[in-house]
Scaffold this motif. Structure first.
Motif, PDB file in Angstrom:
ATOM      1  N   LEU A 116      22.561 -60.870 -59.156  1.00  0.00           N
ATOM      2  CA  LEU A 116      23.187 -61.216 -60.503  1.00  0.00           C
ATOM      3  C   LEU A 116      23.563 -59.878 -61.481  1.00  0.00           C
ATOM      4  CD1 LEU A 116      24.180 -63.343 -62.445  1.00  0.00           C
ATOM      5  CD2 LEU A 116      21.799 -63.648 -63.116  1.00  0.00           C
ATOM      6  N   LEU A 117      22.993 -59.044 -61.570  1.00  0.00           N
ATOM      7  CA  LEU A 117      23.022 -57.825 -62.154  1.00  0.00           C
ATOM      8  C   LEU A 117      24.133 -57.125 -61.652  1.00  0.00           C
ATOM      9  CD1 LEU A 117      22.068 -55.824 -64.736  1.00  0.00           C
ATOM     10  CD2 LEU A 117      20.749 -54.892 -63.036  1.00  0.00           C
TER      11      LEU A 117
ATOM     12  N   ALA B  45      18.265 -61.869 -58.359  1.00  0.00           N
ATOM     13  CA  ALA B  45      18.272 -61.030 -59.587  1.00  0.00           C
ATOM     14  C   ALA B  45      19.130 -59.822 -59.434  1.00  0.00           C
ATOM     15  CB  ALA B  45      16.882 -60.779 -60.286  1.00  0.00           C
TER      16      ALA B  45
ATOM     17  N   TYR C  15      16.871 -60.143 -69.762  1.00  0.00           N
ATOM     18  CA  TYR C  15      17.665 -61.692 -69.582  1.00  0.00           C
ATOM     19  C   TYR C  15      17.975 -62.100 -68.291  1.00  0.00           C
ATOM     20  CZ  TYR C  15      21.221 -64.895 -71.041  1.00  0.00           C
ATOM     21  OH  TYR C  15      21.773 -66.142 -71.177  1.00  0.00           O
ATOM     22  N   VAL C  16      18.282 -61.046 -67.203  1.00  0.00           N
ATOM     23  CA  VAL C  16      18.521 -61.492 -66.016  1.00  0.00           C
ATOM     24  C   VAL C  16      17.196 -61.850 -65.427  1.00  0.00           C
ATOM     25  CG1 VAL C  16      19.300 -60.498 -63.602  1.00  0.00           C
ATOM     26  CG2 VAL C  16      20.572 -60.100 -65.761  1.00  0.00           C
TER      27      VAL C  16
ATOM     28  N   VAL D 137      26.542 -61.790 -68.014  1.00  0.00           N
ATOM     29  CA  VAL D 137      25.481 -62.613 -66.787  1.00  0.00           C
ATOM     30  C   VAL D 137      25.657 -63.926 -66.725  1.00  0.00           C
ATOM     31  CG1 VAL D 137      23.218 -63.046 -66.893  1.00  0.00           C
ATOM     32  CG2 VAL D 137      23.945 -60.734 -67.507  1.00  0.00           C
ATOM     33  N   LYS D 138      26.201 -64.545 -68.032  1.00  0.00           N
ATOM     34  CA  LYS D 138      26.626 -66.167 -67.939  1.00  0.00           C
ATOM     35  C   LYS D 138      27.730 -66.465 -67.112  1.00  0.00           C
ATOM     36  CE  LYS D 138      24.683 -67.337 -72.383  1.00  0.00           C
ATOM     37  NZ  LYS D 138      24.945 -67.659 -73.852  1.00  0.00           N
TER      38      LYS D 138
ATOM     39  N   CYS E 183      16.251 -65.787 -63.777  1.00  0.00           N
ATOM     40  CA  CYS E 183      15.813 -66.052 -62.480  1.00  0.00           C
ATOM     41  C   CYS E 183      14.266 -66.804 -62.289  1.00  0.00           C
ATOM     42  CB  CYS E 183      15.966 -64.875 -61.609  1.00  0.00           C
ATOM     43  SG  CYS E 183      17.595 -64.114 -61.359  1.00  0.00           S
TER      44      CYS E 183
ATOM     45  N   ALA F  48      27.427 -58.955 -62.622  1.00  0.00           N
ATOM     46  CA  ALA F  48      27.567 -58.805 -64.062  1.00  0.00           C
ATOM     47  C   ALA F  48      28.405 -57.650 -64.473  1.00  0.00           C
ATOM     48  CB  ALA F  48      26.352 -59.227 -64.898  1.00  0.00           C
TER      49      ALA F  48
ATOM     50  N   ALA G  20      26.640 -66.293 -63.180  1.00  0.00           N
ATOM     51  CA  ALA G  20      25.477 -66.858 -62.798  1.00  0.00           C
ATOM     52  C   ALA G  20      25.451 -67.935 -61.792  1.00  0.00           C
ATOM     53  CB  ALA G  20      24.666 -67.442 -64.114  1.00  0.00           C
TER      54      ALA G  20
END
Length: 333
Positions: free
Chosen positions: A272-273, A269, A246-247, A293-294, A251, A276, A297
């Protein structure tokens, strides 16, 4: 009834340390609230950055407590902190340190600059020329400073919290993409709501002095040991293959956006991981879900993309592009 499987003692101790560290970081947020009204997303972002060993860029118009927010964070931590006011005449050696000649020994000795600290407040970072801005590149990425060919390690933890004004362009130098990418998060500090602004005025009318945080009752509630335990707990937070995919899909979707000339890189990316996972742990879970994640973001990705000139003229913003991407990328079930 069969006996339940035993849990290794070191695992149980680690889980206990993680819970205590989470409580300390929750207390940290409460201490900051004694000086700063509202701005919960920015406070959370600073805590996430501490957990991820990342740096933070705070952007907002003058007078929204950007500097006060970082000073309150520093006062709530048992860590060394220093502040640098970035100006057009600031030299790189004013940040990193330099060799100083000692007449008594007839030798040069290294005089550390303010970057040798745990928490560095880089105030109005975009007011200094690129030459001085670049003095932070090695420090932020490698956690070291090289002077006269000798690398010198920075303390751990090490966090740069930089502030900048988005509306004033006279005498400012936009941060290049390479330096923006060194920041884990770009947090926007908005104007307060009406109720929050009334609360600010009420505090000032009853004697609150933003220059004297000790009188506001702020005390250190977390230290290096708490951060280390929290980071260990975050590192054990599980990430399923579906979440990792998903991540990556988010990206990759930015790289295909017609509004962008530059999408999110693989480094973005991984950032972001990381954020999260930290947010998942802060909310009390040991696994990451799509909502984590959202939630991270926008602050993690907004400074890692570049708008096309025609899209910018049409009023498109980095946040609107990322929001559209989140709405179109399929969420794993």
């Amino acid at each position: 009834m069969s006996a339940s499987p035993s849990v290794p003692a070191d695992t149980t101790e680690a889980l206990g340390n993680g819970d205590a560290a989470r409580a300390s970081l929750e207390a940290l947020r409460s201490e900051i609230a004694k000086a700063v009204v509202g701005q919960d997303p920015a406070v959370t972002g600073l805590v996430v950055a501490l957990l991820c060993r990342g740096h933070v860029l705070l952007e907002g118009v003058p007078g929204v407590a950007k500097t006060l927010l970082v000073r309150a964070l520093a006062a709530s931590l048992e860590l060394d902190t220093k502040r640098v006011q970035f100006t057009p005449d600031l030299m790189p050696s004013d940040v990193t340190g330099s060799l100083v000649y000692d007449a008594r020994t007839a030798e040069f000795s290294f005089q550390p600059g303010p970057v040798f600290t745990n928490l560095l407040l880089a105030d109005e970072i975009n007011r200094t020329p690129p030459k001085t801005q670049s003095s932070l590149l090695e420090a932020m990425e490698e956690r070291q400073v090289t002077v006269d060919g000798t690398p010198r390690a920075l303390p751990d933890p090490f966090l740069v919290a930089a502030t900048q004004n988005p509306v004033e362009f006279e005498g400012t130098y936009p941060l290049p993409e390479a330096q923006l990418d060194r920041f884990l998060l770009k947090l926007t500090v908005p104007l307060p709501t009406r109720d929050e602004e009334i609360s600010v005025l009420t505090r000032h009318s009853t004697g609150f002095n933003p220059r004297d945080l000790e009188s506001a009752g702020i005390r250190p509630v977390a230290g290096a040991a708490d951060l280390e335990a929290a980071r260990d707990a975050v590192a054990r937070t599980k990430v399923s293959p579906e979440i990792a995919g998903y991540v990556v899909d988010i990206c990759r979707a930015t790289r295909e956006s017609p509004s962008l000339s530059l999408g999110v890189s693989p480094r973005g990316a991984t950032a972001l991981l990381s954020t999260a996972r930290a947010w998942a742990w802060l909310t009390g879970r040991d696994y990451v879900i799509p909502d984590d994640v959202k939630a991270l973001a926008l602050p993690t990705l907004r400074h890692r993309i570049q708008l096309r000139p025609e899209a910018e003229m049409e009023g498109v913003t980095p946040d609107s592009v990322i929001t559209a991407v989140l709405a179109h990328v399929p969420v794993p079930r």
